[in-house]
Write a protein that holds these residues in place. Structure first.
Motif, PDB file in Angstrom:
ATOM      1  N   CYS A 323      -1.616  -5.858  -0.966  1.00 46.48           N
ATOM      2  CA  CYS A 323      -0.423  -6.542  -1.485  1.00 46.48           C
ATOM      3  C   CYS A 323      -0.826  -7.882  -2.109  1.00 46.48           C
ATOM      4  O   CYS A 323      -1.551  -8.661  -1.508  1.00 46.48           O
ATOM      5  CB  CYS A 323       0.576  -6.753  -0.348  1.00 46.48           C
ATOM      6  SG  CYS A 323       1.977  -7.782  -0.797  1.00 46.48           S
ATOM      7  N   GLU A 324      -0.321  -8.154  -3.306  1.00 43.79           N
ATOM      8  CA  GLU A 324      -0.682  -9.376  -4.035  1.00 43.79           C
ATOM      9  C   GLU A 324       0.385 -10.453  -3.937  1.00 43.79           C
ATOM     10  O   GLU A 324       0.422 -11.372  -4.755  1.00 43.79           O
ATOM     11  CB  GLU A 324      -0.926  -9.033  -5.526  1.00 43.79           C
ATOM     12  CG  GLU A 324      -2.041  -8.051  -5.784  1.00 43.79           C
ATOM     13  CD  GLU A 324      -3.410  -8.717  -5.782  1.00 43.79           C
ATOM     14  OE1 GLU A 324      -3.494  -9.877  -5.332  1.00 43.79           O
ATOM     15  OE2 GLU A 324      -4.363  -8.068  -6.227  1.00 43.79           O
ATOM     16  N   CYS A 325       1.303 -10.316  -2.953  1.00 42.30           N
ATOM     17  CA  CYS A 325       2.397 -11.293  -2.845  1.00 42.30           C
ATOM     18  C   CYS A 325       1.886 -12.738  -2.849  1.00 42.30           C
ATOM     19  O   CYS A 325       2.473 -13.607  -3.498  1.00 42.30           O
ATOM     20  CB  CYS A 325       3.203 -11.061  -1.573  1.00 42.30           C
ATOM     21  SG  CYS A 325       4.401  -9.735  -1.705  1.00 42.30           S
ATOM     22  N   CYS A 338      -0.437  -5.935  -9.368  1.00 45.04           N
ATOM     23  CA  CYS A 338      -0.621  -5.309  -8.054  1.00 45.04           C
ATOM     24  C   CYS A 338      -0.633  -3.797  -8.211  1.00 45.04           C
ATOM     25  O   CYS A 338       0.283  -3.219  -8.802  1.00 45.04           O
ATOM     26  CB  CYS A 338       0.515  -5.725  -7.118  1.00 45.04           C
ATOM     27  SG  CYS A 338       0.432  -4.878  -5.527  1.00 45.04           S
ATOM     28  N   CYS A 345       5.083   0.893  -3.624  1.00 43.74           N
ATOM     29  CA  CYS A 345       5.935  -0.259  -3.312  1.00 43.74           C
ATOM     30  C   CYS A 345       7.107  -0.333  -4.287  1.00 43.74           C
ATOM     31  O   CYS A 345       6.902  -0.569  -5.490  1.00 43.74           O
ATOM     32  CB  CYS A 345       5.116  -1.545  -3.365  1.00 43.74           C
ATOM     33  SG  CYS A 345       6.080  -3.003  -2.910  1.00 43.74           S
ATOM     34  N   CYS A 362       8.612  -9.349  -7.612  1.00 45.91           N
ATOM     35  CA  CYS A 362       8.338  -7.913  -7.783  1.00 45.91           C
ATOM     36  C   CYS A 362       9.643  -7.126  -7.920  1.00 45.91           C
ATOM     37  O   CYS A 362       9.755  -6.230  -8.768  1.00 45.91           O
ATOM     38  CB  CYS A 362       7.512  -7.385  -6.615  1.00 45.91           C
ATOM     39  SG  CYS A 362       5.868  -8.119  -6.555  1.00 45.91           S
TER      40      CYS A 362
HETATM   41  S1  SF4 Z   1       4.273  -4.791  -5.644  1.00 40.31           S
HETATM   42 FE1  SF4 Z   1       4.638  -6.898  -4.978  1.00 40.31          FE
HETATM   43  S2  SF4 Z   1       5.577  -6.722  -2.963  1.00 40.31           S
HETATM   44 FE2  SF4 Z   1       4.678  -4.739  -3.448  1.00 40.31          FE
HETATM   45  S3  SF4 Z   1       2.702  -4.779  -2.486  1.00 40.31           S
HETATM   46 FE3  SF4 Z   1       2.428  -5.461  -4.604  1.00 40.31          FE
HETATM   47  S4  SF4 Z   1       2.628  -7.687  -4.577  1.00 40.31           S
HETATM   48 FE4  SF4 Z   1       3.373  -6.947  -2.585  1.00 40.31          FE
END
Ligand code: SF4
Length: 379
Positions: A323-325, A338, A345, A362
């Motif tokens: 996850c790139e949050c 991401c 997701c 996102c």
């Molecule tokens: S899409 Fe956004 S919320 Fe989902 S895993 Fe990737 S960074 Fe996290």
């Protein structure tokens, strides 16, 4: 819709876009961070980026209150909810935020924990009143906007002599987070992102006013324009930022004068100051530990502090490594960077917090932006 349509007039938006295009210097880029999740949502929903010249770029910041909640605090809330005597109350979006090991409050509720979704802090007070044998804990999250209602709930619980109501406080403050972004701005090796100016938050500013942003604007020479949520508000704020940069100014301007004043809501500020005090530091998802950025209940209100009452321990959580949050909340990456985006997701099955709330980058991009991506690729 009177008082709304005026701020969504497409013709005026296009005129503003053309004015911005005429105003920008062609020999430089303009990188503006919108700090508020509501602005992120508006920018995606109304396609504002499509109306901007190519050298004006919007960067999403850590302004979604659900997104910035660190995973360890979600885990702590889940642990609390599993205690048999506790009824945990919180807002709907918070229940969907993934904790460690793909848990969430929703999943804990499905497994039998007494977790209830509320629409206001008063709902939690009503539950405490009507069920005196339960320990009702309100899981409080959010910026300066949602802090006054939490303070009022504590005040009300004390007035009603409710001994079974407490707050698990996770309220955070906006100015220290902006400072953290600015401090790391020129250090890409440490995850920083260069920002030329900020669109200041709107709801937060109705409470704290525009004054707290002045030190950043001055010290870091970055203009801040506090703006409303409607598309014309955002477009006008971008024009004001461009003009400041062209003039070499770095001031705090208030585009949202219909709701925000320089001093803000002094009564709400006094209520918060009476009940809460600063933590030395607080962890933000994406920003890490940010000094003096979180609130806790003062000693005088220890009876209403769930952290003290139930000995809540801070245990580091485990983020999904894919996850790139974190990078998205720092403005370093975009949702489409991401590899989980739109595959495993989605808003129906979020793997990270940015996909949960409609204010998350996102979720906003999934709902509105992905179609523009497709159209761009096709053209
Ligand atoms: S899409 Fe956004 S919320 Fe989902 S895993 Fe990737 S960074 Fe996290």
């Amino acid at each position: 819709m009177k008082y709304v349509d005026e701020y969504r007039d497409g013709r005026i938006a296009r005129t503003l876009g053309a004015t911005i295009a005429r105003t920008v210097r062609l020999d430089r880029d303009y990188r503006f961070m919108e700090f508020c999740g509501g602005h992120t949502h508006a920018i995606s929903r109304y396609g504002i980026e499509d109306l901007l010249p190519a050298n004006v770029r919007m960067i999403h910041g850590p302004g979604c209150p659900v997104c910035v909640l660190p995973i360890g605090r979600i885990d702590a809330a889940i642990r609390l909810s599993k205690r048999p005597e506790i009824t945990l109350c919180t807002y709907g979006d918070v229940m969907r935020v993934p904790g460690s090991r793909e848990t969430s409050l929703f999943k804990a509720k499905a497994a039998g924990a007494d977790i209830r979704m509320v629409y206001s802090t008063l709902d939690a007070i009503r539950i405490a009143e009507s069920e005196p044998s339960r320990e009702v804990v309100f899981f409080a999250v959010g910026f300066e906007t949602t802090t006054p209602p939490t303070a009022l709930a504590i005040r009300l619980a004390l007035r009603k002599k409710l001994t079974n109501f407490s707050v698990f406080c996770n309220h955070v403050l906006t100015p220290p987070a902006i400072l953290a972004v600015l401090t790391s701005a020129d250090m890409p090796e440490f995850g920083g992102v260069k920002v030329d100016g900020f669109i200041g938050p709107s709801h937060v500013s109705t409470v704290i006013g525009t004054e707290p942003f002045a030190p950043f604007a001055e010290a870091f020479e970055k203009p801040v324009v506090v703006a409303g949520f409607e598309p014309l508000d955002v477009m006008q704020a971008i024009l004001l930022l461009v003009r400041q940069i062209n003039d070499g100014r770095h001031e705090v301007e208030n585009q949202y004068t219909r709701a925000v004043t320089r001093a803000g809501n002094c009564k709400a500020q006094a209520e918060m100051a009476d009940i809460f005090e600063l933590r030395e530091s607080f962890e933000w998802r994406g920003l890490g530990l940010v000094p003096r950025s979180g609130l806790r209940l003062k000693e005088a209100y220890a009876a209403c502090d769930a952290e003290r009452r139930f000995n809540v321990q801070d245990v580091p959580g485990r983020d999904n490594p894919a996850c790139e949050c974190g990078a998205i909340l720092r403005g370093v990456k975009n949702p489409i960077d991401c590899k989980l985006f739109g595959t495993i997701c989605t808003p129906d099955a979020p793997m990270g917090s940015c996909m949960v709330s409609s204010e998350g980058a996102c979720a906003a991009h999934w709902t509105y932006g992905r179609f523009r991506d497709l159209a761009r690729r096709a053209s």
